[in-house]
Motif scaffolding. Sequence first.
Motif, PDB file in Angstrom:
ATOM      1  N   PRO A  82       0.836  -1.214   0.000  1.00 25.25           N
ATOM      2  CA  PRO A  82       0.000   0.000   0.000  1.00 25.25           C
ATOM      3  C   PRO A  82       0.867   1.259   0.000  1.00 25.25           C
ATOM      4  O   PRO A  82       2.026   1.230   0.419  1.00 25.25           O
ATOM      5  CB  PRO A  82      -0.798  -0.118   1.298  1.00 25.25           C
ATOM      6  CG  PRO A  82       0.022  -1.003   2.172  1.00 25.25           C
ATOM      7  CD  PRO A  82       0.758  -1.944   1.255  1.00 25.25           C
ATOM      8  N   GLY A  83       0.284   2.343  -0.486  1.00 25.15           N
ATOM      9  CA  GLY A  83       0.982   3.618  -0.429  1.00 25.15           C
ATOM     10  C   GLY A  83       1.215   4.028   1.022  1.00 25.15           C
ATOM     11  O   GLY A  83       0.535   3.558   1.926  1.00 25.15           O
ATOM     12  N   ILE A  84       2.173   4.901   1.228  1.00 23.94           N
ATOM     13  CA  ILE A  84       2.517   5.357   2.575  1.00 23.94           C
ATOM     14  C   ILE A  84       2.029   6.792   2.752  1.00 23.94           C
ATOM     15  O   ILE A  84       2.348   7.661   1.935  1.00 23.94           O
ATOM     16  CB  ILE A  84       4.038   5.313   2.800  1.00 23.94           C
ATOM     17  CG1 ILE A  84       4.555   3.884   2.677  1.00 23.94           C
ATOM     18  CG2 ILE A  84       4.396   5.890   4.170  1.00 23.94           C
ATOM     19  CD1 ILE A  84       6.075   3.786   2.672  1.00 23.94           C
ATOM     20  N   LEU A  85       1.242   7.019   3.802  1.00 24.99           N
ATOM     21  CA  LEU A  85       0.823   8.375   4.132  1.00 24.99           C
ATOM     22  C   LEU A  85       2.005   9.072   4.782  1.00 24.99           C
ATOM     23  O   LEU A  85       2.536   8.602   5.783  1.00 24.99           O
ATOM     24  CB  LEU A  85      -0.377   8.368   5.077  1.00 24.99           C
ATOM     25  CG  LEU A  85      -0.844   9.751   5.550  1.00 24.99           C
ATOM     26  CD1 LEU A  85      -1.382  10.566   4.369  1.00 24.99           C
ATOM     27  CD2 LEU A  85      -1.901   9.602   6.629  1.00 24.99           C
ATOM     28  N   ARG A  86       2.417  10.170   4.209  1.00 26.65           N
ATOM     29  CA  ARG A  86       3.540  10.940   4.763  1.00 26.65           C
ATOM     30  C   ARG A  86       3.022  12.330   5.131  1.00 26.65           C
ATOM     31  O   ARG A  86       2.279  12.939   4.373  1.00 26.65           O
ATOM     32  CB  ARG A  86       4.675  11.046   3.763  1.00 26.65           C
ATOM     33  CG  ARG A  86       5.240   9.688   3.351  1.00 26.65           C
ATOM     34  CD  ARG A  86       6.568   9.847   2.655  1.00 26.65           C
ATOM     35  NE  ARG A  86       7.033   8.610   2.081  1.00 26.65           N
ATOM     36  CZ  ARG A  86       7.741   7.693   2.721  1.00 26.65           C
ATOM     37  NH1 ARG A  86       8.057   7.871   3.976  1.00 26.65           N
ATOM     38  NH2 ARG A  86       8.143   6.597   2.105  1.00 26.65           N
ATOM     39  N   THR A  87       3.437  12.784   6.282  1.00 24.73           N
ATOM     40  CA  THR A  87       3.032  14.098   6.765  1.00 24.73           C
ATOM     41  C   THR A  87       4.248  14.796   7.338  1.00 24.73           C
ATOM     42  O   THR A  87       5.032  14.185   8.061  1.00 24.73           O
ATOM     43  CB  THR A  87       1.966  13.975   7.866  1.00 24.73           C
ATOM     44  OG1 THR A  87       0.865  13.228   7.362  1.00 24.73           O
ATOM     45  CG2 THR A  87       1.478  15.340   8.306  1.00 24.73           C
TER      46      THR A  87
END
Length: 158
Positions: free
Chosen positions: A111-116
């Motif tokens: 899955p894609g990685i949520l980056r903040t």
Amino acid sequence: MNPLAGNNFVSTYDLTRMVAMLGWHLHLPAATRIPSAQWNSLETIVRAMGTDPARYIDVAIETLGLASAIEAPVIISKLGFGRSESRNRTELSYVAFFQFIDKRPRRKDKPGILRTISMALLGAQAAGDANAEARQIDARMAAEVTEIIRRVVTQELV
């Protein structure tokens, strides 16, 4: 005297914290959100700050060739820029919240990685010529933001 000049009573720390809380509002437990804030009123602020003319993160995305590697970007930023007569230099402060989904892991069936990231950068330049100072500090800020974003996506900055 500049009629728009005044005291700045909001610290960079407080502005950075508020921008981060604004960006994360829908993900925070109610008790930790901005007191009495409702998303329908905050959304206007997010949209307004999303059009701030200081587009350092946009430049970083383009420079790093990330446009096709990210989705659902949220950029909230605010730029403070001007010449300090008392310190005889040009000063720039940049506060930003950047959230996106890094699609690159999907190439490996992950899955894609949520980056903040939330950041506050301050810079000053005293070259003696206000126009030269402005160009130098603007270029430096763009380079620094690009480097921070590069380190986030390469996971060098954890």
